[in-house]
Design an enzyme around this catalytic site. Structure first.
Site, PDB file in Angstrom:
ATOM      1  N   LEU A 144      -7.958  65.744  43.142  1.00  0.00           N
ATOM      2  CA  LEU A 144      -7.679  64.324  42.922  1.00  0.00           C
ATOM      3  C   LEU A 144      -8.636  63.676  41.929  1.00  0.00           C
ATOM      4  CD1 LEU A 144      -6.796  63.236  46.562  1.00  0.00           C
ATOM      5  CD2 LEU A 144      -5.257  63.191  44.584  1.00  0.00           C
ATOM      6  N   THR A 199      -6.431  53.974  56.388  1.00  0.00           N
ATOM      7  CA  THR A 199      -7.269  54.255  57.551  1.00  0.00           C
ATOM      8  C   THR A 199      -7.636  52.998  58.326  1.00  0.00           C
ATOM      9  OG1 THR A 199      -9.488  55.035  58.201  1.00  0.00           O
ATOM     10  CG2 THR A 199      -9.254  54.177  55.987  1.00  0.00           C
ATOM     11  N   GLU A 230     -10.447  52.440  59.366  1.00  0.00           N
ATOM     12  CA  GLU A 230     -11.790  52.053  58.951  1.00  0.00           C
ATOM     13  C   GLU A 230     -11.777  50.847  58.020  1.00  0.00           C
ATOM     14  OE1 GLU A 230     -14.771  53.155  59.910  1.00  0.00           O
ATOM     15  OE2 GLU A 230     -13.993  54.651  61.296  1.00  0.00           O
ATOM     16  N   TYR A 282     -16.624  55.231  52.787  1.00  0.00           N
ATOM     17  CA  TYR A 282     -15.273  55.756  52.996  1.00  0.00           C
ATOM     18  C   TYR A 282     -14.276  54.606  53.123  1.00  0.00           C
ATOM     19  CZ  TYR A 282     -11.312  57.733  55.579  1.00  0.00           C
ATOM     20  OH  TYR A 282     -10.053  58.070  56.008  1.00  0.00           O
ATOM     21  N   LYS A 320     -11.265  53.579  50.526  1.00  0.00           N
ATOM     22  CA  LYS A 320      -9.888  53.539  51.011  1.00  0.00           C
ATOM     23  C   LYS A 320      -9.245  52.170  50.811  1.00  0.00           C
ATOM     24  CE  LYS A 320      -8.498  57.546  52.754  1.00  0.00           C
ATOM     25  NZ  LYS A 320      -7.212  58.164  52.377  1.00  0.00           N
TER      26      LYS A 320
END
Length: 360
Positions: free
Chosen positions: A64, A132, A134, A161, A165
């Site tokens: 990616l 997510t 999160e 993270y 995201k």
């Protein structure tokens, strides 16, 4: 026959999704990273030799972080559906590798979206972006009136993270609105299985319990036992991913069970599967777990033995103590319903790890 492209196909979610799509008659292309050691264990059972005539499951080397590579794979495969499941998804490790996480989890989705646009596939290719829980950060003031996080809850990510995201989420939404693309975010709450990576907390627990029960390990270490998560089964969640791309309109969706369980409760449930009752003593970083009773004749361990301690190195710099999602929209609009609960999930994971360590 539909064609699907899955990034992260060798991971937990990617392997279950590949199985599901093959069962539904798809041709499935998967992206895997180059490694000097085998990294395809989760998909070996569905792997097809490229020399086989008309194989329906094909693997491509890719990453990616490589725009040209991703664009070429999309051009060559001409997918009807893209499921972007590839990511560096370990929250604690993201604090150690923040730039890499931003590149893969943030800019990675942009590379896919832009490739689809530049190749003129906006009207052909549907895109699922794995988001997510999160994003929410476990904050108290952004829950809905029932105390859950839903599609309207404000975001407050508390890790590199989560921050990466959130870019992936918004760039997906932006391309949907700017270029009329069928691009959707699935905000996944925690989802586990026997295929979960060994360094994730649920798998750390079930592996350690299996080893302790078999006399192969004395104790193990965890971080925040008070953290509560909404844990579901990965099989249920990948089924919802597919349903999202079959919907009439592109939207964003919460995928959750609506039930929260603490890490401490998860530990107790895992030991209960081998007939062991625990007693927890102490507080915070001094908390420990001891064997209180053994009810299974196959797993008789020393009463009073310490089996769990806290290692403060496992605490995150910014902790997220509570996450639970509201799957009402998914259930009402798409008819999605989880087929597993936390009890059956833990049982399946324990049985799998017991079998694995018995054969070692």
């Amino acid at each position: 026959m539909k064609v699907a492209l899955i990034t992260g196909v060798t991971g937990q979610d990617g392997s279950y999704l590949a199985e599901l799509l093959l069962e539904k008659g798809y041709i499935v292309h998967g992206v895997k990273r180059r490694s000097s050691s085998f990294n395809t264990q989760r998909v070996d059972h569905i792997y097809q030799d490229p020399h086989v005539k008309n194989p329906r499951f094909k693997l491509h080397y890719g990453d990616l972080t490589d725009s040209l590579n991703i664009t070429k794979i999309i051009k060559d495969t001409q997918p009807d559906e893209i499921y972007n499941l590839g990511a560096m998804s370990h929250v604690k490790v993201s604090f150690d590798m923040p730039e890499y996480v931003a590149n893969v989890d943030g800019i990675g989705p942009l590379r896919i979206l832009e490739a689809v646009r530049l190749l003129g596939l906006e009207k052909k290719t549907k895109i699922y972006q794995a988001s997510t829980s999160e994003l929410y950060g476990g904050m108290k003031n952004n829950k809905n009136e029932n105390g859950f996080y839903d599609e309207k809850s404000a975001f407050y990510p508390r890790s590199p993270y989560g921050v990466a995201k959130i870019y992936g989420f918004w760039i997906t939404k932006n391309y949907r609105e700017a270029y009329d693309m069928f691009a959707c975010n699935g905000i996944l709450f925690n989802h586990e299985s026997p295929r979960r990576g060994e360094t994730f907390v649920t798998r750390k627990i079930t592996r350690a319990v299996a080893q302790i029960a078999l006399g192969q390990k004395d104790k193990f270490y965890l971080g925040n036992l008070d953290a509560k998560r909404d844990w579901g089964h990965a099989k249920d969640y990948v089924r919802m991913m597919w349903m999202i791309l079959q919907a009439d309109q592109p939207e964003d969706w919460v995928i959750a069970t609506g039930v929260s369980t603490s890490v401490r409760e998860m530990v107790s449930m895992a030991f209960k599967e081998v007939g062991v009752e625990l007693e927890f003593k102490g507080k915070d970083s001094n908390e420990k777990a001891f064997i209180k009773a053994c009810h299974d004749k196959n797993y008789q361990l020393q009463i009073g033995k310490e089996v769990l301690s806290i290692d403060s190195n496992y605490y995150r710099p910014t902790e997220v103590d509570y996450l639970v999602g509201d799957p009402t929209k998914a259930k009402v609009k798409l008819g999605w319903k989880p087929e597993h609960n936390i009890t059956s999930l833990v049982k399946e994971m324990i049985q799998s790890d017991l079998k694995s360590f018995k054969n070692n």
